[in-house]
Design a protein around this motif. Sequence first.
Motif, PDB file in Angstrom:
ATOM      1  N   LEU A   1       0.828  -1.202   0.000  1.00  0.00           N
ATOM      2  CA  LEU A   1       0.000   0.000   0.000  1.00  0.00           C
ATOM      3  C   LEU A   1       0.863   1.254   0.000  1.00  0.00           C
ATOM      4  CD1 LEU A   1      -2.855   1.149   0.099  1.00  0.00           C
ATOM      5  CD2 LEU A   1      -2.748   1.023   2.605  1.00  0.00           C
ATOM      6  N   VAL A   2       1.922   1.249   0.804  1.00  0.00           N
ATOM      7  CA  VAL A   2       2.848   2.388   0.832  1.00  0.00           C
ATOM      8  C   VAL A   2       3.515   2.556  -0.528  1.00  0.00           C
ATOM      9  CG1 VAL A   2       4.915   3.342   1.918  1.00  0.00           C
ATOM     10  CG2 VAL A   2       3.246   2.089   3.301  1.00  0.00           C
ATOM     11  N   GLY A   3       3.927   1.448  -1.134  1.00  0.00           N
ATOM     12  CA  GLY A   3       4.551   1.507  -2.456  1.00  0.00           C
ATOM     13  C   GLY A   3       3.612   2.021  -3.521  1.00  0.00           C
ATOM     14  N   ALA A   4       2.343   1.640  -3.432  1.00  0.00           N
ATOM     15  CA  ALA A   4       1.353   2.103  -4.409  1.00  0.00           C
ATOM     16  C   ALA A   4       1.223   3.628  -4.366  1.00  0.00           C
ATOM     17  CB  ALA A   4      -0.004   1.450  -4.140  1.00  0.00           C
ATOM     18  N   ILE A   5       1.225   4.187  -3.169  1.00  0.00           N
ATOM     19  CA  ILE A   5       1.106   5.639  -3.019  1.00  0.00           C
ATOM     20  C   ILE A   5       2.376   6.333  -3.509  1.00  0.00           C
ATOM     21  CG2 ILE A   5       0.833   7.526  -1.372  1.00  0.00           C
ATOM     22  CD1 ILE A   5      -0.759   5.548   0.393  1.00  0.00           C
ATOM     23  N   TYR A   6       3.524   5.872  -3.034  1.00  0.00           N
ATOM     24  CA  TYR A   6       4.798   6.540  -3.355  1.00  0.00           C
ATOM     25  C   TYR A   6       5.113   6.459  -4.848  1.00  0.00           C
ATOM     26  CZ  TYR A   6       9.780   7.604  -3.350  1.00  0.00           C
ATOM     27  OH  TYR A   6      11.000   8.154  -3.615  1.00  0.00           O
ATOM     28  N   PHE A   7       5.114   5.252  -5.378  1.00  0.00           N
ATOM     29  CA  PHE A   7       5.489   5.093  -6.783  1.00  0.00           C
ATOM     30  C   PHE A   7       4.366   5.533  -7.728  1.00  0.00           C
ATOM     31  CE2 PHE A   7       8.572   1.909  -5.089  1.00  0.00           C
ATOM     32  CZ  PHE A   7       9.709   2.541  -5.547  1.00  0.00           C
ATOM     33  N   GLY A   8       3.112   5.439  -7.268  1.00  0.00           N
ATOM     34  CA  GLY A   8       2.016   5.919  -8.099  1.00  0.00           C
ATOM     35  C   GLY A   8       2.142   7.409  -8.364  1.00  0.00           C
ATOM     36  N   ARG A   9       2.421   8.173  -7.315  1.00  0.00           N
ATOM     37  CA  ARG A   9       2.597   9.619  -7.478  1.00  0.00           C
ATOM     38  C   ARG A   9       3.813   9.929  -8.340  1.00  0.00           C
ATOM     39  NH1 ARG A   9       1.905  12.656  -1.808  1.00  0.00           N
ATOM     40  NH2 ARG A   9       1.969  14.415  -3.257  1.00  0.00           N
ATOM     41  N   MET A  10       4.866   9.149  -8.156  1.00  0.00           N
ATOM     42  CA  MET A  10       6.054   9.350  -8.987  1.00  0.00           C
ATOM     43  C   MET A  10       5.750   9.055 -10.457  1.00  0.00           C
ATOM     44  SD  MET A  10       9.763   7.400  -8.848  1.00  0.00           S
ATOM     45  CE  MET A  10      10.072   7.874  -7.141  1.00  0.00           C
ATOM     46  N   GLY A  11       5.016   7.977 -10.703  1.00  0.00           N
ATOM     47  CA  GLY A  11       4.685   7.606 -12.078  1.00  0.00           C
ATOM     48  C   GLY A  11       3.809   8.625 -12.768  1.00  0.00           C
ATOM     49  N   ASP A  12       2.909   9.245 -12.021  1.00  0.00           N
ATOM     50  CA  ASP A  12       2.067  10.287 -12.605  1.00  0.00           C
ATOM     51  C   ASP A  12       2.853  11.573 -12.850  1.00  0.00           C
ATOM     52  OD1 ASP A  12      -0.407   8.966 -12.858  1.00  0.00           O
ATOM     53  OD2 ASP A  12      -0.838   9.235 -10.729  1.00  0.00           O
ATOM     54  N   ARG A  13       3.934  11.759 -12.109  1.00  0.00           N
ATOM     55  CA  ARG A  13       4.682  13.015 -12.231  1.00  0.00           C
ATOM     56  C   ARG A  13       5.827  12.932 -13.241  1.00  0.00           C
ATOM     57  NH1 ARG A  13       9.055  15.709  -9.742  1.00  0.00           N
ATOM     58  NH2 ARG A  13       8.728  17.980  -9.683  1.00  0.00           N
ATOM     59  N   VAL A  14       6.603  11.838 -13.221  1.00  0.00           N
ATOM     60  CA  VAL A  14       7.800  11.790 -14.069  1.00  0.00           C
ATOM     61  C   VAL A  14       7.736  10.700 -15.140  1.00  0.00           C
ATOM     62  CG1 VAL A  14       9.242  12.756 -12.247  1.00  0.00           C
ATOM     63  CG2 VAL A  14       9.076  10.276 -12.499  1.00  0.00           C
ATOM     64  N   GLY A  15       6.656   9.954 -15.190  1.00  0.00           N
ATOM     65  CA  GLY A  15       6.517   8.960 -16.246  1.00  0.00           C
ATOM     66  C   GLY A  15       6.416   7.537 -15.742  1.00  0.00           C
ATOM     67  N   ARG A  16       5.769   6.694 -16.557  1.00  0.00           N
ATOM     68  CA  ARG A  16       5.541   5.303 -16.163  1.00  0.00           C
ATOM     69  C   ARG A  16       6.827   4.474 -16.256  1.00  0.00           C
ATOM     70  NH1 ARG A  16       1.170   8.254 -15.210  1.00  0.00           N
ATOM     71  NH2 ARG A  16      -0.577   8.030 -16.679  1.00  0.00           N
ATOM     72  N   LYS A  17       7.632   4.726 -17.295  1.00  0.00           N
ATOM     73  CA  LYS A  17       8.805   3.898 -17.557  1.00  0.00           C
ATOM     74  C   LYS A  17       9.787   3.908 -16.393  1.00  0.00           C
ATOM     75  CE  LYS A  17      12.902   3.610 -20.512  1.00  0.00           C
ATOM     76  NZ  LYS A  17      13.599   4.122 -21.706  1.00  0.00           N
ATOM     77  N   LYS A  18      10.100   5.077 -15.854  1.00  0.00           N
ATOM     78  CA  LYS A  18      11.070   5.186 -14.769  1.00  0.00           C
ATOM     79  C   LYS A  18      10.633   4.376 -13.556  1.00  0.00           C
ATOM     80  CE  LYS A  18      12.688   9.848 -16.013  1.00  0.00           C
ATOM     81  NZ  LYS A  18      11.793  10.069 -17.179  1.00  0.00           N
ATOM     82  N   VAL A  19       9.360   4.475 -13.227  1.00  0.00           N
ATOM     83  CA  VAL A  19       8.848   3.771 -12.062  1.00  0.00           C
ATOM     84  C   VAL A  19       8.864   2.259 -12.276  1.00  0.00           C
ATOM     85  CG1 VAL A  19       6.772   3.356 -10.690  1.00  0.00           C
ATOM     86  CG2 VAL A  19       7.467   5.690 -11.228  1.00  0.00           C
ATOM     87  N   LEU A  20       8.454   1.817 -13.452  1.00  0.00           N
ATOM     88  CA  LEU A  20       8.423   0.380 -13.721  1.00  0.00           C
ATOM     89  C   LEU A  20       9.824  -0.222 -13.703  1.00  0.00           C
ATOM     90  CD1 LEU A  20       5.655   0.160 -16.463  1.00  0.00           C
ATOM     91  CD2 LEU A  20       5.568  -0.727 -14.133  1.00  0.00           C
ATOM     92  N   PHE A  21      10.820   0.560 -14.070  1.00  0.00           N
ATOM     93  CA  PHE A  21      12.208   0.087 -13.977  1.00  0.00           C
ATOM     94  C   PHE A  21      12.596  -0.096 -12.508  1.00  0.00           C
ATOM     95  CE2 PHE A  21      16.736   0.972 -13.456  1.00  0.00           C
ATOM     96  CZ  PHE A  21      17.285   0.021 -14.307  1.00  0.00           C
ATOM     97  N   LEU A  22      12.217   0.863 -11.670  1.00  0.00           N
ATOM     98  CA  LEU A  22      12.554   0.779 -10.250  1.00  0.00           C
ATOM     99  C   LEU A  22      11.824  -0.360  -9.557  1.00  0.00           C
ATOM    100  CD1 LEU A  22      12.531   4.572  -9.276  1.00  0.00           C
ATOM    101  CD2 LEU A  22      14.528   3.076  -9.449  1.00  0.00           C
ATOM    102  N   THR A  23      10.540  -0.528  -9.862  1.00  0.00           N
ATOM    103  CA  THR A  23       9.770  -1.560  -9.160  1.00  0.00           C
ATOM    104  C   THR A  23      10.266  -2.960  -9.492  1.00  0.00           C
ATOM    105  OG1 THR A  23       8.074  -1.543 -10.923  1.00  0.00           O
ATOM    106  CG2 THR A  23       7.693  -0.140  -8.987  1.00  0.00           C
TER     107      THR A  23
END
Length: 458
Positions: free
Chosen positions: A78-100
């Motif tokens: 749940l914490v990851g969904a909030i943190y990375f979700g906001r990041m993905g909406d702000r800087v792009g989906r690709k960067k977040v999916l690489f990190l996850t």
Amino acid sequence: MTRNGSTTAPGVANRTTGDLARAAVSGWLGTAMEFMDFQLYSLAAAIVFNEIFFPNVSPAIGLIAAMGTYGVGYVARLVGAIYFGRMGDRVGRKKVLFLTIALMGGSTTLIGVLPTYQQIGILAPVLLVALRLVQGFGAGAELAGATTMLAEYAPVRRRGLIASLVSLGTNSGTLAASALWAVLLAVLSEEQLLSWGWRLPFLLSFALMVFAVWLRRNLRESPVFEQRADVAGGVALSREELRAKADAGEGLEAALHQRKGRAFLVALGLRFGQAGNSGLVQTFLLGYIATFLLMDRAVGTNAIMYGSLLGFATVPLVGMLGDRFGRRPIYLALTAATAVLAFPMMALIASGSVVALTLAMVVGLNIGVLALFSLESVTMAELFGARTRFTQLGLAKELGGILATATGPVLAATFTELTGHWWPIAAMLVVYSLITLVSAVVSPEVRGRDLVRLEDAA
């Protein structure tokens, strides 16, 4: 598809067929890794972790402690969904999916090299919990991110089919993890399993992680993210910057002043039925069959395996039906069918016949769980606007999972113990399905919606 092999959708930048293929494989593989990692861990927690990491307590307490380390992953999700979700909406989906994918794969691999309690004492379970938290933190955004990326990549007329590949990843990962553990249990002695064999599934996941990381490094950004009106220089504008542009008459008022919450509640309701049914069919019934019906535990696990194999046909079929007839009609049909079949299904399961039980669980899994998961993948993405899609989708999935999947088996066990009968399980299946049915009724039809729009559909 155009002559040069590109795929197009209204308001979306062109992507070649190769780009779409890479996105599809990336989404499927990431979800497969997520579910394989979690299934590897859940099986290890149930089979060996109590002896490896909690050996100085009674077997029952050791099992509870091992399963507790499994449960902390859901909080981290749940914490990851909030943190990375906001990041993905702000800087792009690709960067977040690489990190996850790197977080999930790296933490899973490291579990395979952990020293045991006998080697370093209490520090061993502490490290296990820490890695489990990291694993869950990355996994919390993986399913939402893969769903968002595939839906935003897909041609509008095939969006349901393409997005359903995320659901196929769940089957692939679960079956792969179960197969790995089945082989280990079949060929290794208990001494070999406890000394080194338990490490193999975690270490083998490293090769899959390397391929997935390479694939995502070469994946192009979501075309929807690149076309968003609120993105400049690859970064989403802040609310203050949006307000300034709206005041200047640049047409961003819809994103700035949209009503918040209704689309999220609809999505949460759509998630609730699938997640609740999953907790009952794929988790609780396995224990119910062995404990209450006194049947061989393999009967239930085999039924789930057969149902999962059939799911490789069910999932894309439902995706295509959603593309052909719309999301709402298919939702209404599936949830109504699950509610109607709940009591007959449980009667067959409790009949004592292995054939009847297997048939009932295969049907229940495919109609009430996998088919809804396939439809959920695209519908939730279409419900949300591009500005907050990743965040809201991740929250709806993870919160729905905690509220329904995590609590459902506990409630079912309590009700069954109090009544001594199977009807509370059927009643819970009906309630979960009706929640999703009502959500589908109040939901707008979102098939073919322009995903570049910043505001929610409801």
